[in-house]
Design a protein around this motif. Structure first.
Motif, mmCIF file in Angstrom:
data_model
loop_
_atom_site.group_PDB
_atom_site.id
_atom_site.type_symbol
_atom_site.label_atom_id
_atom_site.label_comp_id
_atom_site.label_asym_id
_atom_site.label_seq_id
_atom_site.Cartn_x
_atom_site.Cartn_y
_atom_site.Cartn_z
ATOM 1 N N ASP A 28 0.828 -1.213 0.000
ATOM 2 C CA ASP A 28 0.000 0.000 0.000
ATOM 3 C C ASP A 28 0.861 1.260 0.000
ATOM 4 O O ASP A 28 0.649 2.185 0.791
ATOM 5 C CB ASP A 28 -0.945 0.000 1.209
ATOM 6 N N LEU A 29 1.835 1.276 -0.914
ATOM 7 C CA LEU A 29 2.755 2.401 -1.045
ATOM 8 C C LEU A 29 2.724 2.941 -2.464
ATOM 9 O O LEU A 29 2.381 2.229 -3.405
ATOM 10 C CB LEU A 29 4.194 1.966 -0.731
ATOM 11 N N ALA A 30 3.124 4.193 -2.611
ATOM 12 C CA ALA A 30 3.428 4.710 -3.944
ATOM 13 C C ALA A 30 4.771 4.117 -4.348
ATOM 14 O O ALA A 30 5.630 3.891 -3.483
ATOM 15 C CB ALA A 30 3.510 6.234 -3.914
ATOM 16 N N PRO A 31 4.991 3.824 -5.628
ATOM 17 C CA PRO A 31 6.258 3.204 -6.039
ATOM 18 C C PRO A 31 7.497 3.935 -5.523
ATOM 19 O O PRO A 31 8.449 3.305 -5.049
ATOM 20 C CB PRO A 31 6.175 3.236 -7.566
ATOM 21 N N SER A 32 7.488 5.260 -5.591
ATOM 22 C CA SER A 32 8.671 6.017 -5.190
ATOM 23 C C SER A 32 8.899 6.029 -3.686
ATOM 24 O O SER A 32 9.943 6.490 -3.205
ATOM 25 C CB SER A 32 8.576 7.457 -5.699
ATOM 26 N N ASP A 33 7.932 5.499 -2.919
ATOM 27 C CA ASP A 33 8.092 5.422 -1.463
ATOM 28 C C ASP A 33 8.858 4.179 -1.031
ATOM 29 O O ASP A 33 9.145 4.013 0.162
ATOM 30 C CB ASP A 33 6.727 5.419 -0.771
ATOM 31 N N LEU A 34 9.167 3.293 -1.991
ATOM 32 C CA LEU A 34 9.864 2.045 -1.677
ATOM 33 C C LEU A 34 11.265 2.069 -2.281
ATOM 34 O O LEU A 34 11.436 2.357 -3.468
ATOM 35 C CB LEU A 34 9.077 0.851 -2.218
ATOM 36 N N LEU A 35 12.266 1.767 -1.462
ATOM 37 C CA LEU A 35 13.656 1.689 -1.911
ATOM 38 C C LEU A 35 14.080 0.231 -1.984
ATOM 39 O O LEU A 35 14.020 -0.492 -0.981
ATOM 40 C CB LEU A 35 14.572 2.447 -0.948
ATOM 41 N N PHE A 36 14.509 -0.209 -3.163
ATOM 42 C CA PHE A 36 14.952 -1.584 -3.385
ATOM 43 C C PHE A 36 16.473 -1.617 -3.469
ATOM 44 O O PHE A 36 17.087 -0.778 -4.132
ATOM 45 C CB PHE A 36 14.336 -2.126 -4.673
ATOM 46 N N VAL A 37 17.084 -2.613 -2.816
ATOM 47 C CA VAL A 37 18.534 -2.784 -2.857
ATOM 48 C C VAL A 37 18.846 -4.206 -3.312
ATOM 49 O O VAL A 37 18.366 -5.174 -2.727
ATOM 50 C CB VAL A 37 19.176 -2.525 -1.481
ATOM 51 N N SER A 38 19.659 -4.330 -4.360
ATOM 52 C CA SER A 38 20.017 -5.637 -4.915
ATOM 53 C C SER A 38 21.406 -5.567 -5.536
ATOM 54 O O SER A 38 21.876 -4.497 -5.929
ATOM 55 C CB SER A 38 18.997 -6.073 -5.980
ATOM 56 N N ASP A 39 22.029 -6.736 -5.664
ATOM 57 C CA ASP A 39 23.338 -6.806 -6.322
ATOM 58 C C ASP A 39 23.210 -7.158 -7.802
ATOM 59 O O ASP A 39 24.224 -7.299 -8.483
ATOM 60 C CB ASP A 39 24.224 -7.852 -5.638
ATOM 61 N N MET A 40 21.964 -7.289 -8.290
ATOM 62 C CA MET A 40 21.736 -7.673 -9.678
ATOM 63 C C MET A 40 21.245 -6.479 -10.491
ATOM 64 O O MET A 40 20.140 -5.972 -10.254
ATOM 65 C CB MET A 40 20.715 -8.802 -9.752
ATOM 66 N N PRO A 41 22.036 -6.016 -11.469
ATOM 67 C CA PRO A 41 21.639 -4.850 -12.258
ATOM 68 C C PRO A 41 20.268 -4.998 -12.919
ATOM 69 O O PRO A 41 19.492 -4.024 -12.963
ATOM 70 C CB PRO A 41 22.756 -4.741 -13.305
ATOM 71 N N ALA A 42 19.946 -6.191 -13.432
ATOM 72 C CA ALA A 42 18.664 -6.380 -14.112
ATOM 73 C C ALA A 42 17.497 -6.198 -13.152
ATOM 74 O O ALA A 42 16.426 -5.709 -13.540
ATOM 75 C CB ALA A 42 18.603 -7.758 -14.767
#
Length: 213
Positions: free
Chosen positions: A167-181
């Motif tokens: 229940d968030l706006a997309p820009s309210d969520l920060l994703f962190v990953s080691d995979m560029p794709a």
């Protein structure tokens, strides 16, 4: 990353982000492969619906082949999670986390951010890694879990489903990953996203200590 505003929640990959890839590749996968046939034979009721999803004349052989091919098939991930649960319960397995992981989880939750996990490993397997980690039980610091049942991690639609579920706006969520794709897919869905690589200068960050105050 260009920060538009402070996120309200964080979404983390596991392998290469919170935990070493070698732990999964060199410990978890071989453990599941070694014990798969034995587990299926000893737990027919739990295994039956999983084997039915696999199909074929010899679903056990197919599952072992999928392990060798590093396939992201949901029935395999489900069964691996059950096998690992037994290993954790027996004390044979401890979930690896980088030293900056528990510190970051405590810092973020202390700041009022909800921290979620999105991994190709099953939700049950995710909870085992953090619940039986070398740093103790970290699950009280985590709010939500997502796996392949949500969708492929390189598909932007998967991230749209996650923000809807939170229940968030997309820009309210920060994703962190080691995979560029995966980072690209998250950004395509409108999320803030960071590429982490502990030994690559070209990455956005090199430690979870660099993510937010």
């Amino acid at each position: 990353m260009t920060k538009h505003h402070a996120p309200k929640a964080i979404l983390l990959d596991i392998e290469g982000t919170t935990s070493s890839i070698s732990f999964v590749a060199d410990e978890l996968f071989p453990y599941a492969r070694k014990h798969l046939a034995e587990f299926v034979a000893a737990n027919p009721e739990a295994a039956a619906p999983i084997l039915a999803q696999v199909g074929g004349d010899d679903p056990v052989a197919t599952l072992i082949q999928w392990i060798d091919e590093d396939r992201k098939e949901t029935p395999l991930k489900t069964l691996q999670g059950l096998i690992w649960a037994q290993g954790y319960a027996d004390g044979e397995l401890k979930g690896h986390v980088y030293p900056d992981t528990p510190d970051a989880l405590r810092r973020w939750t202390g700041a009022g951010l909800k921290v979620n996990i999105y991994s190709s490993g099953s939700i049950a397997a995710q909870k085992l890694i953090f619940g039986h980690s070398i740093a103790g039980d970290l699950t009280p610091l985590l709010s939500g879990y997502f796996d392949t049942t949500t969708g492929p991690k390189r598909d932007s639609d998967s991230y749209t489903k996650i923000v809807d579920a939170l229940d968030l706006a997309p820009s309210d969520l920060l994703f962190v990953s080691d995979m560029p794709a995966e980072v690209d897919a998250a950004r395509e869905a409108g999320l803030q996203a960071l590429l982490i690589a502990r030994d690559d200068a070209a990455a956005d960050i090199h430690s979870l200590a660099e993510v937010l105050p």
